[in-house]
Scaffold this active site. Sequence first.
Site, PDB file in Angstrom:
ATOM      1  N   PRO A  32      -3.175   2.405   7.604  1.00 23.21           N
ATOM      2  CA  PRO A  32      -4.636   2.450   7.673  1.00 23.21           C
ATOM      3  C   PRO A  32      -5.215   3.840   7.417  1.00 23.21           C
ATOM      4  O   PRO A  32      -4.641   4.852   7.808  1.00 23.21           O
ATOM      5  CB  PRO A  32      -4.945   1.981   9.087  1.00 23.21           C
ATOM      6  N   ARG A  40     -11.027  12.353   3.595  1.00 21.38           N
ATOM      7  CA  ARG A  40     -10.959  12.225   5.054  1.00 21.38           C
ATOM      8  C   ARG A  40     -10.283  13.454   5.672  1.00 21.38           C
ATOM      9  O   ARG A  40      -9.162  13.784   5.313  1.00 21.38           O
ATOM     10  CB  ARG A  40     -10.155  10.979   5.421  1.00 21.38           C
ATOM     11  N   ASN A  96       4.410   5.111   5.818  1.00 25.66           N
ATOM     12  CA  ASN A  96       3.524   5.933   6.637  1.00 25.66           C
ATOM     13  C   ASN A  96       2.654   4.932   7.386  1.00 25.66           C
ATOM     14  O   ASN A  96       1.659   4.460   6.851  1.00 25.66           O
ATOM     15  CB  ASN A  96       2.668   6.869   5.787  1.00 25.66           C
ATOM     16  N   ALA A  99      -1.935   5.374  11.989  1.00 25.73           N
ATOM     17  CA  ALA A  99      -2.242   5.155  13.408  1.00 25.73           C
ATOM     18  C   ALA A  99      -1.361   4.080  14.041  1.00 25.73           C
ATOM     19  O   ALA A  99      -1.117   4.112  15.253  1.00 25.73           O
ATOM     20  CB  ALA A  99      -3.717   4.799  13.570  1.00 25.73           C
ATOM     21  N   HIS A 102       1.805   4.731  16.507  1.00 26.18           N
ATOM     22  CA  HIS A 102       1.722   4.941  17.944  1.00 26.18           C
ATOM     23  C   HIS A 102       1.412   3.669  18.724  1.00 26.18           C
ATOM     24  O   HIS A 102       1.372   3.697  19.947  1.00 26.18           O
ATOM     25  CB  HIS A 102       0.635   5.987  18.234  1.00 26.18           C
ATOM     26  N   GLU A 120      10.265   7.061   7.810  1.00 28.49           N
ATOM     27  CA  GLU A 120       8.896   7.202   8.298  1.00 28.49           C
ATOM     28  C   GLU A 120       8.347   8.541   7.813  1.00 28.49           C
ATOM     29  O   GLU A 120       8.997   9.568   7.948  1.00 28.49           O
ATOM     30  CB  GLU A 120       8.900   7.163   9.824  1.00 28.49           C
ATOM     31  N   HIS A 122       4.806  11.150   7.594  1.00 27.47           N
ATOM     32  CA  HIS A 122       3.448  11.516   8.029  1.00 27.47           C
ATOM     33  C   HIS A 122       3.035  12.781   7.312  1.00 27.47           C
ATOM     34  O   HIS A 122       3.821  13.732   7.217  1.00 27.47           O
ATOM     35  CB  HIS A 122       3.390  11.724   9.541  1.00 27.47           C
TER      36      HIS A 122
END
Length: 188
Positions: A32, A40, A96, A99, A102, A120, A122
């Site tokens: 997302p 952003r 990725n 949010a 978590h 994974e 980030h």
Amino acid sequence: MPPCLTLSRGIVLAYPVCELKDMLRIRVLHGPNLNLLGTREQSIYGTLSLDALDSAITKLAEELAVKVDLRQSNNEGELVTWIQEARTGYDGIIINPAAYTHTSIAIRDAIVAVGLPAVEVHLSNIHQREEFRHRSYIAGVAIGQISGLGPIGYLLALRGLHDLLTASRRQKKTAVPATSRRTAKGTT
């Protein structure tokens, strides 16, 4: 054995040489808000757009003779479905979860269920950010986590997963079947 990629005018990419049917296939999933990359929170995520990031991933994939399938969704269920679909026809996953890192036990469970190696990624270092971002439900089931290196993290994930999968394939091809060790006592 024919090379994986022959470009126009007969130019051939020499790295690596393989048959198309043996080409590695990796699904790359963006979670997302990653559709907003470039606009952003640029101080955290940088100025590179998702399209530009996908182009860089595609370019490296072509150099490595890897087929990548790039997808982005803001919906947890859609990400879970894409992970499940990767079970057939793909060799690994780069994700990725953003949010959902978590919060999503569903994404974690889907990665476990498909049994594919997953990396994974980030863009930001989640361990240097707010406390709630320090916990990853994905890290415990991924073969690795790359965090805080910006877009380069995706490229490192692709190269690392490629090298791991290629080494695994090579090892399987050269594995010698175990011989029977059934001998009578006292004989050699």
